[in-house]
Design a protein around this motif. Structure first.
Motif, PDB file in Angstrom:
ATOM      1  N   PHE A 243       0.832  -1.203   0.000  1.00 58.39           N
ATOM      2  CA  PHE A 243       0.000   0.000   0.000  1.00 58.39           C
ATOM      3  C   PHE A 243       0.868   1.255   0.000  1.00 58.39           C
ATOM      4  O   PHE A 243       0.543   2.242  -0.660  1.00 58.39           O
ATOM      5  N   ARG A 244       1.971   1.234   0.726  1.00 57.48           N
ATOM      6  CA  ARG A 244       2.859   2.396   0.744  1.00 57.48           C
ATOM      7  C   ARG A 244       3.518   2.603  -0.621  1.00 57.48           C
ATOM      8  O   ARG A 244       3.749   3.746  -1.033  1.00 57.48           O
ATOM      9  N   ALA A 245       3.812   1.519  -1.308  1.00 63.07           N
ATOM     10  CA  ALA A 245       4.352   1.653  -2.661  1.00 63.07           C
ATOM     11  C   ALA A 245       3.317   2.281  -3.598  1.00 63.07           C
ATOM     12  O   ALA A 245       3.647   3.108  -4.456  1.00 63.07           O
ATOM     13  N   VAL A 246       2.056   1.902  -3.428  1.00 65.04           N
ATOM     14  CA  VAL A 246       0.981   2.512  -4.219  1.00 65.04           C
ATOM     15  C   VAL A 246       0.858   3.996  -3.881  1.00 65.04           C
ATOM     16  O   VAL A 246       0.661   4.839  -4.767  1.00 65.04           O
ATOM     17  N   MET A 247       0.989   4.341  -2.589  1.00 60.68           N
ATOM     18  CA  MET A 247       0.938   5.741  -2.191  1.00 60.68           C
ATOM     19  C   MET A 247       2.065   6.541  -2.838  1.00 60.68           C
ATOM     20  O   MET A 247       1.860   7.679  -3.288  1.00 60.68           O
ATOM     21  N   ASP A 248       3.266   5.968  -2.902  1.00 59.05           N
ATOM     22  CA  ASP A 248       4.374   6.655  -3.558  1.00 59.05           C
ATOM     23  C   ASP A 248       4.039   6.950  -5.024  1.00 59.05           C
ATOM     24  O   ASP A 248       4.355   8.025  -5.545  1.00 59.05           O
ATOM     25  N   ARG A 249       3.403   5.998  -5.687  1.00 58.10           N
ATOM     26  CA  ARG A 249       3.013   6.211  -7.080  1.00 58.10           C
ATOM     27  C   ARG A 249       1.935   7.285  -7.194  1.00 58.10           C
ATOM     28  O   ARG A 249       1.944   8.104  -8.116  1.00 58.10           O
ATOM     29  N   CYS A 250       1.009   7.311  -6.233  1.00 57.25           N
ATOM     30  CA  CYS A 250      -0.011   8.371  -6.214  1.00 57.25           C
ATOM     31  C   CYS A 250       0.634   9.743  -6.024  1.00 57.25           C
ATOM     32  O   CYS A 250       0.241  10.720  -6.676  1.00 57.25           O
ATOM     33  N   ASN A 251       1.598   9.816  -5.132  1.00 58.74           N
ATOM     34  CA  ASN A 251       2.274  11.089  -4.903  1.00 58.74           C
ATOM     35  C   ASN A 251       2.955  11.583  -6.174  1.00 58.74           C
ATOM     36  O   ASN A 251       2.924  12.782  -6.480  1.00 58.74           O
ATOM     37  N   LEU A 252       3.572  10.680  -6.914  1.00 54.69           N
ATOM     38  CA  LEU A 252       4.227  11.062  -8.166  1.00 54.69           C
ATOM     39  C   LEU A 252       3.200  11.536  -9.191  1.00 54.69           C
ATOM     40  O   LEU A 252       3.412  12.548  -9.880  1.00 54.69           O
ATOM     41  N   GLU A 253       2.088  10.817  -9.292  1.00 52.64           N
ATOM     42  CA  GLU A 253       1.038  11.226 -10.233  1.00 52.64           C
ATOM     43  C   GLU A 253       0.514  12.621  -9.866  1.00 52.64           C
ATOM     44  O   GLU A 253       0.286  13.463 -10.744  1.00 52.64           O
ATOM     45  N   TYR A 254       0.314  12.860  -8.576  1.00 52.24           N
ATOM     46  CA  TYR A 254      -0.156  14.177  -8.143  1.00 52.24           C
ATOM     47  C   TYR A 254       0.843  15.257  -8.550  1.00 52.24           C
ATOM     48  O   TYR A 254       0.461  16.307  -9.099  1.00 52.24           O
ATOM     49  N   TYR A 255       2.118  15.021  -8.276  1.00 60.29           N
ATOM     50  CA  TYR A 255       3.133  16.035  -8.564  1.00 60.29           C
ATOM     51  C   TYR A 255       3.184  16.348 -10.063  1.00 60.29           C
ATOM     52  O   TYR A 255       3.256  17.522 -10.458  1.00 60.29           O
ATOM     53  N   LEU A 256       3.130  15.319 -10.888  1.00 61.55           N
ATOM     54  CA  LEU A 256       3.218  15.535 -12.331  1.00 61.55           C
ATOM     55  C   LEU A 256       1.980  16.225 -12.896  1.00 61.55           C
ATOM     56  O   LEU A 256       2.074  16.993 -13.852  1.00 61.55           O
ATOM     57  N   ARG A 257       0.817  15.972 -12.311  1.00 62.03           N
ATOM     58  CA  ARG A 257      -0.441  16.444 -12.893  1.00 62.03           C
ATOM     59  C   ARG A 257      -0.957  17.749 -12.283  1.00 62.03           C
ATOM     60  O   ARG A 257      -1.471  18.611 -13.007  1.00 62.03           O
ATOM     61  N   TYR A 258      -0.863  17.867 -10.942  1.00 56.95           N
ATOM     62  CA  TYR A 258      -1.654  18.897 -10.271  1.00 56.95           C
ATOM     63  C   TYR A 258      -0.864  19.843  -9.371  1.00 56.95           C
ATOM     64  O   TYR A 258      -1.435  20.831  -8.897  1.00 56.95           O
ATOM     65  N   ASP A 259       0.390  19.556  -9.087  1.00 61.18           N
ATOM     66  CA  ASP A 259       1.128  20.362  -8.120  1.00 61.18           C
ATOM     67  C   ASP A 259       1.141  21.847  -8.504  1.00 61.18           C
ATOM     68  O   ASP A 259       0.847  22.718  -7.673  1.00 61.18           O
ATOM     69  N   GLN A 260       1.455  22.138  -9.751  1.00 58.87           N
ATOM     70  CA  GLN A 260       1.514  23.535 -10.184  1.00 58.87           C
ATOM     71  C   GLN A 260       0.140  24.188 -10.117  1.00 58.87           C
ATOM     72  O   GLN A 260       0.003  25.340  -9.703  1.00 58.87           O
ATOM     73  N   GLN A 261      -0.888  23.457 -10.492  1.00 56.88           N
ATOM     74  CA  GLN A 261      -2.260  23.971 -10.451  1.00 56.88           C
ATOM     75  C   GLN A 261      -2.648  24.380  -9.033  1.00 56.88           C
ATOM     76  O   GLN A 261      -3.235  25.455  -8.814  1.00 56.88           O
ATOM     77  N   VAL A 262      -2.342  23.534  -8.059  1.00 59.98           N
ATOM     78  CA  VAL A 262      -2.717  23.812  -6.674  1.00 59.98           C
ATOM     79  C   VAL A 262      -1.935  25.001  -6.129  1.00 59.98           C
ATOM     80  O   VAL A 262      -2.488  25.879  -5.440  1.00 59.98           O
ATOM     81  N   ARG A 263      -0.656  25.076  -6.430  1.00 56.95           N
ATOM     82  CA  ARG A 263       0.159  26.191  -5.936  1.00 56.95           C
ATOM     83  C   ARG A 263      -0.290  27.521  -6.537  1.00 56.95           C
ATOM     84  O   ARG A 263      -0.307  28.552  -5.855  1.00 56.95           O
ATOM     85  N   GLU A 264      -0.659  27.502  -7.799  1.00 55.62           N
ATOM     86  CA  GLU A 264      -1.155  28.729  -8.427  1.00 55.62           C
ATOM     87  C   GLU A 264      -2.492  29.159  -7.824  1.00 55.62           C
ATOM     88  O   GLU A 264      -2.732  30.357  -7.624  1.00 55.62           O
ATOM     89  N   ALA A 265      -3.352  28.181  -7.518  1.00 55.28           N
ATOM     90  CA  ALA A 265      -4.634  28.502  -6.883  1.00 55.28           C
ATOM     91  C   ALA A 265      -4.412  29.127  -5.516  1.00 55.28           C
ATOM     92  O   ALA A 265      -5.087  30.102  -5.138  1.00 55.28           O
ATOM     93  N   ALA A 266      -3.460  28.590  -4.743  1.00 54.93           N
ATOM     94  CA  ALA A 266      -3.172  29.147  -3.420  1.00 54.93           C
ATOM     95  C   ALA A 266      -2.619  30.562  -3.533  1.00 54.93           C
ATOM     96  O   ALA A 266      -2.972  31.449  -2.743  1.00 54.93           O
TER      97      ALA A 266
END
Length: 281
Positions: A243-266
């Motif tokens: 499950f932790r390995a899956v979480m690591d993959r989720c974190n990477l997907e988030y960073y590649l897809r949405y990190d910039q979007q969220v920071r700009e919104a903030a």
């Protein structure tokens, strides 16, 4: 377990704002702005923040006309556990057990007892009997009010006949069969996000952030509900590690897809300067 003590989706999403921004304190307007992209109304976020303050999941302090929210230590340590490296406990030939009877007339107290015990690593073997691999009796008692309506609890040790019996009890209490099935489901869904070439961030390119967090919530909940267990009882490749390995993959997907979007919104919010950032690294 009552809804008051269940980790709900909106609770998870509010807390995820702190993780996404890598901040220890976030102004209310920024939380509202980021969660608008998840589909939440401003009123629903404000109501949830009020409930989380009442449940002591976050603290609130006024900064002029803005409320600054900060994760309380109890929930902060719980979410640190999601990504942190943990050492599997040893099996010393016995389980630490909590035996309890709390009547329906004290249902909220029973819900609180079960929730607090679960967050400390205990799991239900049968009705009225929880087992775990660490003695958290004092920590659990510290989170509980005085028992009423004839409710009671005791802490003891449960000694299985042999190692095979210990394995069976662990599999029942920690629901290992269900956990392994859930892992396969989550891994299959993450594979879709990696596309045909198996590269993170390339599959389902139009996936909105709210839909992504449907998956992220399930993965985060699975990590919290599946602690590391003694290798002697579950083997080297246990559900918690997968499950932790899956979480690591989720974190990477988030960073590649949405990190910039969220920071700009903030950064759009006038209260952006009030964010209390966590140290880098």
């Amino acid at each position: 377990m009552g809804d008051r003590y269940r980790l709900t989706r909106i609770t998870f999403d509010v807390i995820s704002v702190f993780g996404c921004l890598r901040a220890s304190a976030v102004p209310g307007p920024i939380i509202v702005r980021i969660l608008a992209d998840h589909g939440y109304s401003a009123s629903s976020v404000h109501n949830q923040l009020t409930r989380m303050v009442q449940r002591e999941l976050v603290s609130a302090e006024r900064r002029g006309r803005v409320t600054l929210y900060r994760l309380r230590e109890r929930i902060l340590s719980q979410f640190h556990d999601i990504g942190g490296e943990r050492t599997a406990p040893e099996f010393d030939g016995h389980f630490h057990a909590a035996i309890y009877t709390i009547p329906e007339a004290s249902r909220q107290l029973r819900d609180r007892f079960q929730y607090s015990a679960r967050m400390l690593g205990y799991r239900q073997l049968r009705s009225g009997l929880l087992i775990g691999f660490h003695d958290h009796a004092r920590a659990l008692v510290a989170q509980l009010p005085e028992m009423t309506n004839g409710g009671w609890y005791e802490f003891t040790r449960l000694v299985p006949d042999d190692l095979e019996s210990a394995k069976r009890l662990t599999a029942i209490a920690f629901d290992l069969d269900c956990a392994r099935t859930e892992i396969e489901t989550l891994e299959a869904e993450l594979a879709l996000l990696a596309g045909e070439q198996g590269r993170p961030g390339t599959g389902l390119p139009e996936l909105p952030i709210g839909r992504f967090f449907d998956l992220y919530f399930r993965v985060g909940r699975a990590v919290m509900e599946n602690p590391l267990l003694p290798v002697d009882l579950v083997g080297e490749e246990q559900p918690s590690q997968r499950f932790r390995a899956v979480m690591d993959r989720c974190n990477l997907e988030y960073y590649l897809r949405y990190d910039q979007q969220v920071r700009e919104a903030a950064a759009e919010s006038p209260s952006y300067d009030l964010v209390d950032w966590l140290p880098e690294g």
